[in-house]
Write an enzyme that holds these catalytic residues in place. Sequence first.
Site, PDB file in Angstrom:
ATOM      1  N   GLY A   7       0.784  -1.235   0.000  1.00 34.52           N
ATOM      2  CA  GLY A   7       0.000   0.000   0.000  1.00 34.52           C
ATOM      3  C   GLY A   7       0.810   1.276   0.000  1.00 34.52           C
ATOM      4  O   GLY A   7       0.302   2.333   0.370  1.00 34.52           O
ATOM      5  N   ASN A   9       1.746   3.051  -2.566  1.00 36.39           N
ATOM      6  CA  ASN A   9       1.138   4.012  -3.496  1.00 36.39           C
ATOM      7  C   ASN A   9      -0.136   4.607  -2.911  1.00 36.39           C
ATOM      8  O   ASN A   9      -0.432   5.788  -3.120  1.00 36.39           O
ATOM      9  CB  ASN A   9       0.860   3.358  -4.848  1.00 36.39           C
ATOM     10  CG  ASN A   9       2.110   3.283  -5.702  1.00 36.39           C
ATOM     11  OD1 ASN A   9       2.564   4.298  -6.215  1.00 36.39           O
ATOM     12  ND2 ASN A   9       2.693   2.096  -5.812  1.00 36.39           N
ATOM     13  N   MET A  87      -3.498  -7.043  -7.820  1.00 34.16           N
ATOM     14  CA  MET A  87      -2.801  -8.047  -8.626  1.00 34.16           C
ATOM     15  C   MET A  87      -3.743  -9.023  -9.345  1.00 34.16           C
ATOM     16  O   MET A  87      -3.356 -10.147  -9.662  1.00 34.16           O
ATOM     17  CB  MET A  87      -1.784  -8.793  -7.764  1.00 34.16           C
ATOM     18  CG  MET A  87      -0.702  -7.871  -7.186  1.00 34.16           C
ATOM     19  SD  MET A  87       0.085  -6.761  -8.396  1.00 34.16           S
ATOM     20  CE  MET A  87       1.239  -7.909  -9.131  1.00 34.16           C
ATOM     21  N   ARG A  88      -4.971  -8.594  -9.610  1.00 35.42           N
ATOM     22  CA  ARG A  88      -5.885  -9.418 -10.402  1.00 35.42           C
ATOM     23  C   ARG A  88      -6.342  -8.637 -11.627  1.00 35.42           C
ATOM     24  O   ARG A  88      -6.553  -7.421 -11.538  1.00 35.42           O
ATOM     25  CB  ARG A  88      -7.099  -9.845  -9.578  1.00 35.42           C
ATOM     26  CG  ARG A  88      -6.720 -10.893  -8.556  1.00 35.42           C
ATOM     27  CD  ARG A  88      -7.828 -11.177  -7.585  1.00 35.42           C
ATOM     28  NE  ARG A  88      -7.284 -11.989  -6.511  1.00 35.42           N
ATOM     29  CZ  ARG A  88      -7.248 -13.318  -6.511  1.00 35.42           C
ATOM     30  NH1 ARG A  88      -7.804 -13.996  -7.494  1.00 35.42           N
ATOM     31  NH2 ARG A  88      -6.694 -13.970  -5.511  1.00 35.42           N
ATOM     32  N   ASN A 104      -4.406   2.502 -13.498  1.00 38.17           N
ATOM     33  CA  ASN A 104      -3.483   1.533 -12.890  1.00 38.17           C
ATOM     34  C   ASN A 104      -2.073   2.093 -12.938  1.00 38.17           C
ATOM     35  O   ASN A 104      -1.753   2.921 -13.794  1.00 38.17           O
ATOM     36  CB  ASN A 104      -3.543   0.227 -13.699  1.00 38.17           C
ATOM     37  CG  ASN A 104      -2.652  -0.855 -13.124  1.00 38.17           C
ATOM     38  OD1 ASN A 104      -2.629  -1.069 -11.906  1.00 38.17           O
ATOM     39  ND2 ASN A 104      -1.899  -1.531 -13.971  1.00 38.17           N
ATOM     40  N   HIS A 106       1.924   0.658 -13.244  1.00 38.00           N
ATOM     41  CA  HIS A 106       2.692  -0.545 -13.564  1.00 38.00           C
ATOM     42  C   HIS A 106       4.184  -0.217 -13.463  1.00 38.00           C
ATOM     43  O   HIS A 106       4.611   0.838 -13.945  1.00 38.00           O
ATOM     44  CB  HIS A 106       2.349  -1.025 -14.980  1.00 38.00           C
ATOM     45  CG  HIS A 106       3.050  -2.295 -15.335  1.00 38.00           C
ATOM     46  ND1 HIS A 106       2.656  -3.519 -14.841  1.00 38.00           N
ATOM     47  CD2 HIS A 106       4.145  -2.516 -16.094  1.00 38.00           C
ATOM     48  CE1 HIS A 106       3.484  -4.449 -15.290  1.00 38.00           C
ATOM     49  NE2 HIS A 106       4.393  -3.873 -16.051  1.00 38.00           N
TER      50      HIS A 106
HETATM   51  C1  GAR Z   1       3.736  -1.262  -7.369  1.00 41.42           C
HETATM   52  O1  GAR Z   1       5.110  -1.330  -7.684  1.00 41.42           O
HETATM   53  C2  GAR Z   1       2.893  -1.354  -8.624  1.00 41.42           C
HETATM   54  O2  GAR Z   1       3.513  -0.762  -9.718  1.00 41.42           O
HETATM   55  C3  GAR Z   1       2.773  -2.843  -8.790  1.00 41.42           C
HETATM   56  O3  GAR Z   1       2.590  -3.333  -7.489  1.00 41.42           O
HETATM   57  C4  GAR Z   1       3.299  -2.506  -6.580  1.00 41.42           C
HETATM   58  C5  GAR Z   1       2.395  -2.172  -5.418  1.00 41.42           C
HETATM   59  O4  GAR Z   1       3.112  -1.549  -4.400  1.00 41.42           O
HETATM   60  N1  GAR Z   1       1.666  -3.178  -9.643  1.00 41.42           N
HETATM   61  C6  GAR Z   1       1.702  -4.122 -10.571  1.00 41.42           C
HETATM   62  O5  GAR Z   1       2.676  -4.818 -10.761  1.00 41.42           O
HETATM   63  C7  GAR Z   1       0.422  -4.277 -11.386  1.00 41.42           C
HETATM   64  N2  GAR Z   1       0.681  -4.992 -12.593  1.00 41.42           N
HETATM   65  P1  GAR Z   1       2.344  -0.866  -3.177  1.00 41.42           P
HETATM   66  O6  GAR Z   1       1.363  -1.892  -2.614  1.00 41.42           O
HETATM   67  O7  GAR Z   1       3.431  -0.550  -2.198  1.00 41.42           O
HETATM   68  O8  GAR Z   1       1.646   0.374  -3.690  1.00 41.42           O
END
Ligand code: GAR
Length: 198
Positions: A7, A9, A87-88, A104, A106
């Site tokens: 979490g 972000n 992640m889904r 989103n 990435h």
């Molecule tokens: C982030 O690095 C985001 O870019 C990635 O998951 C992480 C979540 O971090 N998302 C993906 O890979 C989606 N395809 P967080 O929970 O610390 O925000």
Amino acid sequence: MLGSGKGSNFVAIADAVAAGRIPAEVAVVLSDVESAGILAHARDRKIPAQYIPPGKFRTKLDEEAERAFVSALQAAKVDLIVLAGFMRVLKGDFLRAFEGRIVNIHPSLLPSFPGLEAWKQALDHGVKVAGCTVHFVDAGVDCGPIIGQQTVPVLDTDKPETLHQRIHAAEHELYPKCVAAIAGGGISVAGRRVIWKK
Ligand code: GAR
């Protein structure tokens, strides 16, 4: 906001909201992972947070779960869905319910390295510049119109974890800016191109 992980972000965006840098409020946080840090961070900030069991599949929501997510988001009257490490893959009815209103982040410079562990894919490929991408979500995986990108260097000494950390730090700058622009009416979409008005 939807997330499956720690979490960070969410924290970057919630802090930007609290500081008045995003003209919006985080109405609700939903997760498919009961122990996800994003739920704990939301509860710390007194933002409604709910775990919704994802059902029988590993990489998508089953029909019942999809209905539960859509109902919770409609009940919270959300205007925008911000995926922050969710992640889904979102499918048909969910996408139709919120068409053009899902974004989103990435951890790569799309269209390079969609999918899992994108920072590791980048390192293994030998690229010299990596980064992150904020994009609208469409029916494909990591491929909707690109709202913003931020680059980071790849160092000769990098290991997957060090590159991932640098990309994560870039995400925390880029995502609040993009959400602020959307919330403030500062972008428009023309086909695949997202135009920043100011
Ligand atoms: C982030 O690095 C985001 O870019 C990635 O998951 C992480 C979540 O971090 N998302 C993906 O890979 C989606 N395809 P967080 O929970 O610390 O925000």
